[in-house]
Scaffold this motif. Structure first.
Motif, mmCIF file in Angstrom:
data_model
loop_
_atom_site.group_PDB
_atom_site.id
_atom_site.type_symbol
_atom_site.label_atom_id
_atom_site.label_comp_id
_atom_site.label_asym_id
_atom_site.label_seq_id
_atom_site.Cartn_x
_atom_site.Cartn_y
_atom_site.Cartn_z
ATOM 1 N N VAL A 221 -80.229 -0.386 -57.136
ATOM 2 C CA VAL A 221 -79.737 -0.225 -55.768
ATOM 3 C C VAL A 221 -78.665 0.864 -55.747
ATOM 4 C CG1 VAL A 221 -78.523 -1.341 -53.863
ATOM 5 C CG2 VAL A 221 -80.251 -2.608 -55.155
ATOM 6 N N GLY A 222 -78.792 1.782 -54.783
ATOM 7 C CA GLY A 222 -77.858 2.894 -54.662
ATOM 8 C C GLY A 222 -78.318 4.151 -55.368
ATOM 9 N N ARG B 236 -80.661 7.362 -56.259
ATOM 10 C CA ARG B 236 -81.590 8.272 -55.595
ATOM 11 C C ARG B 236 -82.837 8.379 -56.448
ATOM 12 N NH1 ARG B 236 -79.620 14.276 -54.346
ATOM 13 N NH2 ARG B 236 -79.710 14.371 -56.626
ATOM 14 N N LYS C 177 -84.314 4.017 -48.315
ATOM 15 C CA LYS C 177 -83.839 4.667 -47.098
ATOM 16 C C LYS C 177 -83.655 6.152 -47.404
ATOM 17 C CE LYS C 177 -78.934 3.667 -47.919
ATOM 18 N NZ LYS C 177 -77.719 3.028 -47.354
ATOM 19 N N LYS D 20 -81.809 9.762 -46.687
ATOM 20 C CA LYS D 20 -80.622 10.429 -46.164
ATOM 21 C C LYS D 20 -80.984 11.889 -45.924
ATOM 22 C CE LYS D 20 -77.308 7.421 -48.534
ATOM 23 N NZ LYS D 20 -76.140 7.359 -49.463
ATOM 24 N N THR E 90 -83.987 10.270 -51.086
ATOM 25 C CA THR E 90 -84.348 8.888 -50.782
ATOM 26 C C THR E 90 -83.681 7.961 -51.779
ATOM 27 O OG1 THR E 90 -86.477 9.614 -49.885
ATOM 28 C CG2 THR E 90 -86.275 7.289 -50.464
ATOM 29 N N TYR E 91 -83.068 6.913 -51.259
ATOM 30 C CA TYR E 91 -82.274 6.008 -52.085
ATOM 31 C C TYR E 91 -82.803 4.577 -52.036
ATOM 32 C CZ TYR E 91 -78.685 9.632 -52.514
ATOM 33 O OH TYR E 91 -78.004 10.784 -52.800
ATOM 34 N N CYS F 66 -82.201 0.823 -51.459
ATOM 35 C CA CYS F 66 -81.196 0.075 -50.701
ATOM 36 C C CYS F 66 -81.323 -1.439 -50.850
ATOM 37 C CB CYS F 66 -81.232 0.459 -49.221
ATOM 38 S SG CYS F 66 -82.815 0.236 -48.422
ATOM 39 N N SER F 67 -82.358 -1.915 -51.555
ATOM 40 C CA SER F 67 -82.483 -3.347 -51.837
ATOM 41 C C SER F 67 -83.301 -3.506 -53.101
ATOM 42 C CB SER F 67 -83.161 -4.087 -50.682
ATOM 43 O OG SER F 67 -83.258 -5.479 -50.970
#
Length: 230
Positions: free
Chosen positions: A29-30, A32, A64, A66, A71-72, A74-75
């Protein structure tokens, strides 16, 4: 009449591979995710197929984008996204009831299964909670409190329980924050010490009783607050 199931499309297969990388922790998570050319080569797919798979994971809440950055993740799982959304739609009393169910069983199992190292870490984390409460640092207390409860659940050594609780932890933050506006006092902190000491002593019944006390105290706080509303 039952119909034959269709085989997975290439997009679905690619999305599943990417989801597995997220759930396995390869993509945390977090983080890229790799750029399109690298992923296209690694997965041996076209740009369009890759983009469709990424769009599916964005829709599922795992990724998600940005703008202009990438793209990162997020879960850590689709289950986490669903649970978080459901908790955020629930009122505080319902959230407390779910916490009671999970934390009661977690405390009972932790008392039976905790290791000596886990017992030591729980006592250290409890001290962090107590120190934050003594300073009146609500934000730090909430963070330490959530970590304490997650550590107790981890000590249950029940992988499903651990996964479910870890996924709703972020969503619980707002609920716990709203409660601690009222109840970060000596009695509330003492209940957490009773819980940890019961787990350290491997007394499952006493651990469950401690969970019951602080959840009931929280319910009383909510009820009183609602009764005072104009």
């Amino acid at each position: 009449m039952l119909q034959k199931t269709n085989r997975q499309t290439l997009v679905e297969q690619v999305a599943l591979q990417m989801e597995n990388m997220i759930e396995s922790g390869k993509w945390s998570v977090g983080m890229r995710i790799p750029a399109e050319p690298e992923l296209m080569a690694e997965l041996n797919v076209s740009r369009n197929t890759l983009r469709e798979a990424i769009r599916a994971l964005i829709h599922a809440g795992l990724l998600k984008t940005k703008q202009g950055d990438g793209t990162y993740v997020c879960s850590s799982s689709a289950l986490g996204v669903v649970l978080k959304k459901r908790v955020l739609r629930s009122d505080t009393l319902q959230t407390l009831e779910v916490r009671y169910a999970l934390e009661r069983e977690g405390a009972h199992l932790a008392a039976q299964r905790r290791t000596d190292d886990e017992a030591h870490e729980l006592l250290l984390q409890l001290e962090r909670c107590e120190a934050a409460a003594k300073r009146g640092d609500i934000d730090q207390f909430v963070t330490a409190d959530i970590q304490l409860h997650q550590m107790i659940i981890n000590a249950s050594h029940n992988e499903i329980l651990i996964e479910i609780y870890s996924h709703i932890g972020e969503a619980l933050h707002d609920s716990i924050t709203s409660l601690t506006r009222y109840e970060v006092d000596a009695d509330f902190v003492a209940m957490h010490r009773q819980l940890v000491e019961a787990i350290v002593a491997q007394d499952g019944d006493r651990a469950v009783a401690a969970v019951h006390r602080y959840i009931e105290e929280s319910k009383d706080v909510i009820t009183q607050d609602e009764g005072e509303q104009p």
